[in-house]
Design an enzyme around this catalytic site. Structure first.
Site, PDB file in Angstrom:
ATOM      1  N   SER A  87       1.872   4.651  -4.064  1.00 28.34           N
ATOM      2  CA  SER A  87       2.007   4.749  -2.614  1.00 28.34           C
ATOM      3  C   SER A  87       3.322   5.471  -2.248  1.00 28.34           C
ATOM      4  O   SER A  87       3.359   5.328  -0.897  1.00 28.34           O
ATOM      5  CB  SER A  87       2.044   3.217  -2.348  1.00 28.34           C
ATOM      6  OG  SER A  87       3.119   2.588  -2.541  1.00 28.34           O
ATOM      7  N   THR A 207       4.004   1.154   0.220  1.00 27.00           N
ATOM      8  CA  THR A 207       5.289   1.775   0.990  1.00 27.00           C
ATOM      9  C   THR A 207       6.607   1.058   0.315  1.00 27.00           C
ATOM     10  O   THR A 207       6.538  -0.074  -0.177  1.00 27.00           O
ATOM     11  CB  THR A 207       5.240   1.504   2.400  1.00 27.00           C
ATOM     12  OG1 THR A 207       4.223   2.077   2.901  1.00 27.00           O
ATOM     13  CG2 THR A 207       6.468   2.068   3.131  1.00 27.00           C
ATOM     14  N   THR A 225       6.937   6.298   2.116  1.00 28.25           N
ATOM     15  CA  THR A 225       5.569   6.157   1.798  1.00 28.25           C
ATOM     16  C   THR A 225       4.708   7.474   1.739  1.00 28.25           C
ATOM     17  O   THR A 225       4.792   8.625   2.459  1.00 28.25           O
ATOM     18  CB  THR A 225       4.952   5.305   2.747  1.00 28.25           C
ATOM     19  OG1 THR A 225       3.827   4.831   2.397  1.00 28.25           O
ATOM     20  CG2 THR A 225       4.524   5.892   4.238  1.00 28.25           C
ATOM     21  N   ARG A 235      -2.694  12.454   9.852  1.00 27.96           N
ATOM     22  CA  ARG A 235      -2.366  10.954  10.099  1.00 27.96           C
ATOM     23  C   ARG A 235      -1.143  10.565   9.984  1.00 27.96           C
ATOM     24  O   ARG A 235      -0.433  10.773   8.851  1.00 27.96           O
ATOM     25  CB  ARG A 235      -3.345  10.127   9.581  1.00 27.96           C
ATOM     26  CG  ARG A 235      -3.094   8.668   9.666  1.00 27.96           C
ATOM     27  CD  ARG A 235      -2.461   7.768   8.806  1.00 27.96           C
ATOM     28  NE  ARG A 235      -2.289   6.528   8.979  1.00 27.96           N
ATOM     29  CZ  ARG A 235      -1.290   5.550   8.360  1.00 27.96           C
ATOM     30  NH1 ARG A 235      -0.604   6.246   7.508  1.00 27.96           N
ATOM     31  NH2 ARG A 235      -1.818   4.388   8.527  1.00 27.96           N
ATOM     32  N   THR A 258       5.740  -2.744   5.710  1.00 31.53           N
ATOM     33  CA  THR A 258       4.614  -2.271   4.955  1.00 31.53           C
ATOM     34  C   THR A 258       3.420  -2.917   5.520  1.00 31.53           C
ATOM     35  O   THR A 258       3.195  -3.897   6.016  1.00 31.53           O
ATOM     36  CB  THR A 258       4.865  -2.430   3.672  1.00 31.53           C
ATOM     37  OG1 THR A 258       4.710  -3.849   3.209  1.00 31.53           O
ATOM     38  CG2 THR A 258       6.034  -1.950   3.021  1.00 31.53           C
ATOM     39  N   GLY A 259       2.185  -2.379   5.184  1.00 32.79           N
ATOM     40  CA  GLY A 259       0.773  -2.673   5.444  1.00 32.79           C
ATOM     41  C   GLY A 259       0.180  -1.812   6.510  1.00 32.79           C
ATOM     42  O   GLY A 259       0.554  -0.619   6.644  1.00 32.79           O
TER      43      GLY A 259
END
Ligand code: ASP
Length: 358
Positions: A87, A207, A225, A235, A258-259
């Site tokens: 990641s 991340t 990340t 993106r 993160t997420g």
């Protein structure tokens, strides 16, 4: 709605914080559960769950007198360089074209500066490039082709960041593309059954965010990340956006995330975590309040379960000026890492708003 349950280690204060957050109450001036005692603030390093080595490395540098920004960047470089961490950096999962695109940001509290790069290809350490944006330009954010040219001008070498493992994961996704990409047909807020949106919300996230206080009380942070796996090329997530994936105020503290970056971009949550701490909330309470804000802001039915809760998760990690730390996520089961001066870092359970069904 399930009643929230919180991190075992800090049961009393976190239960109160979670419950209040879930009920919409703001906790002002509540004591932190993990305050470090003593007159001088002690150094602390906090990171996402994949930060065991990073936090240990950063702390050992801080103990030798390093600035917090040098320390957190050196810490996250270990993760960026790890081909098995899919990641971040080398070996990160690619975009939908099979190309690894990286986002990173840094903030240096003592000088009030920050820098970031987004959609940077072929450079394994975007955190180092973000730092150069801060130190060697009059800009804060450089993206895409311009970011790559900037990195090369500073001597970074291009390399193919796709490992065999990441390529195979991408190929598998590509071969099953139709239900799990990020392109959505026309729909409105009431539309529930768009499988692509659902899959995107649940698809691989990962991340590293790392924040630290050094021996001089300087606070800095870094987030780096490869972003959402198989994203639409170009993106940009929350990680390189100061205020969203990272924020530092040397008088208050630092926070990072993160997420699901899309949710965090809409709420600019890291700056909110810092502001909640400025109002007197502990780091953990501030993180919970940021989670609560995202929940309140998520209105698209395709992103909500049948109880109106987000299907996705977002995590926050925070430290304050006094060396207190905390982390929280919308959903249970998330961990964070911390080092308060030990040789080995600890991985702890974060607080949360909603308990996942086992
Ligand atoms: N927040 C990152 C992004 O949306 C991904 C993650 O942390 O999982 O790009």
């Amino acid at each position: 709605m399930n009643l929230p349950i919180t991190r075992r280690e800090f049961l009393n204060s976190t239960s109160a914080a979670s419950a209040a957050a879930a009920m919409g109450h703001t906790l002002l001036n509540a004591p932190a559960a993990n305050a470090q005692t003593g007159g001088q603030p002690k150094p602390v390093v906090i990171a996402s769950s994949n930060g065991l080595q990073a936090t240990a490395k950063a702390m050992s540098m801080i103990q030798q007198g390093a600035d917090a920004l040098d320390a957190v960047i050196a810490g996250v470089n270990l993760v960026e360089d790890d081909p098995n961490e899919n990641s971040v950096g080398l070996g990160g999962l690619p975009n939908e074209d099979g190309v690894v695109e990286l986002d990173s940001s840094v903030m240096h509290g003592p000088t009030g500066r920050g820098g970031s790069v987004a959609a940077l290809r072929n450079i394994r350490n975007p955190s180092k490039v973000a730092r150069l944006v801060m130190e060697r330009t009059d800009h804060v954010l450089i993206v895409g082709e311009g970011a790559l040219r900037f990195a090369k001008a500073h001597g970074f070498k291009e390399e193919d960041l796709l490992t065999e493992e990441s390529r195979e994961a991408w190929l598998k996704w590509k071969e099953n593309l139709s239900r799990t990409d990020d392109w959505l047909p026309p729909h409105d807020i009431e539309t529930r059954n768009i499988s692509m949106g659902l899959q995107s919300a649940l698809r691989n996230h990962g991340t590293i965010n790392c924040n630290a206080i050094d021996l001089r009380g300087g606070i800095s942070g870094c987030t780096t990340t490869s972003g959402l796996s198989f994203k639409i090329p170009g993106r940009v997530g929350d990680s390189p956006i100061l205020g969203a994936g990272l924020y530092v105020d040397n008088e208050v503290g630092a926070a990072g995330s993160t997420g699901r970056g899309e949710a965090n971009l809409l709420a600019c949550s890291s700056v909110m975590v810092v502001e909640y701490m400025r109002q007197g909330n502990s780091p953990e309470q501030a993180c919970l309040l940021a989670c609560q804000r995202i929940v309140a802001q998520t209105k698209m039915k395709r992103l909500l379960d049948d109880q109106g809760r987000p299907k996705f998760n977002v995590n926050f990690y925070a430290i304050n000026k006094r060396g207190e730390f905390g982390a929280a996520a919308i959903w249970s089961g998330e961990k964070f890492t911390v080092n308060t001066g030990e040789k080995e870092s600890r991985r702890l359970d974060g607080a949360f708003l909603f308990k996942r069904n086992p």
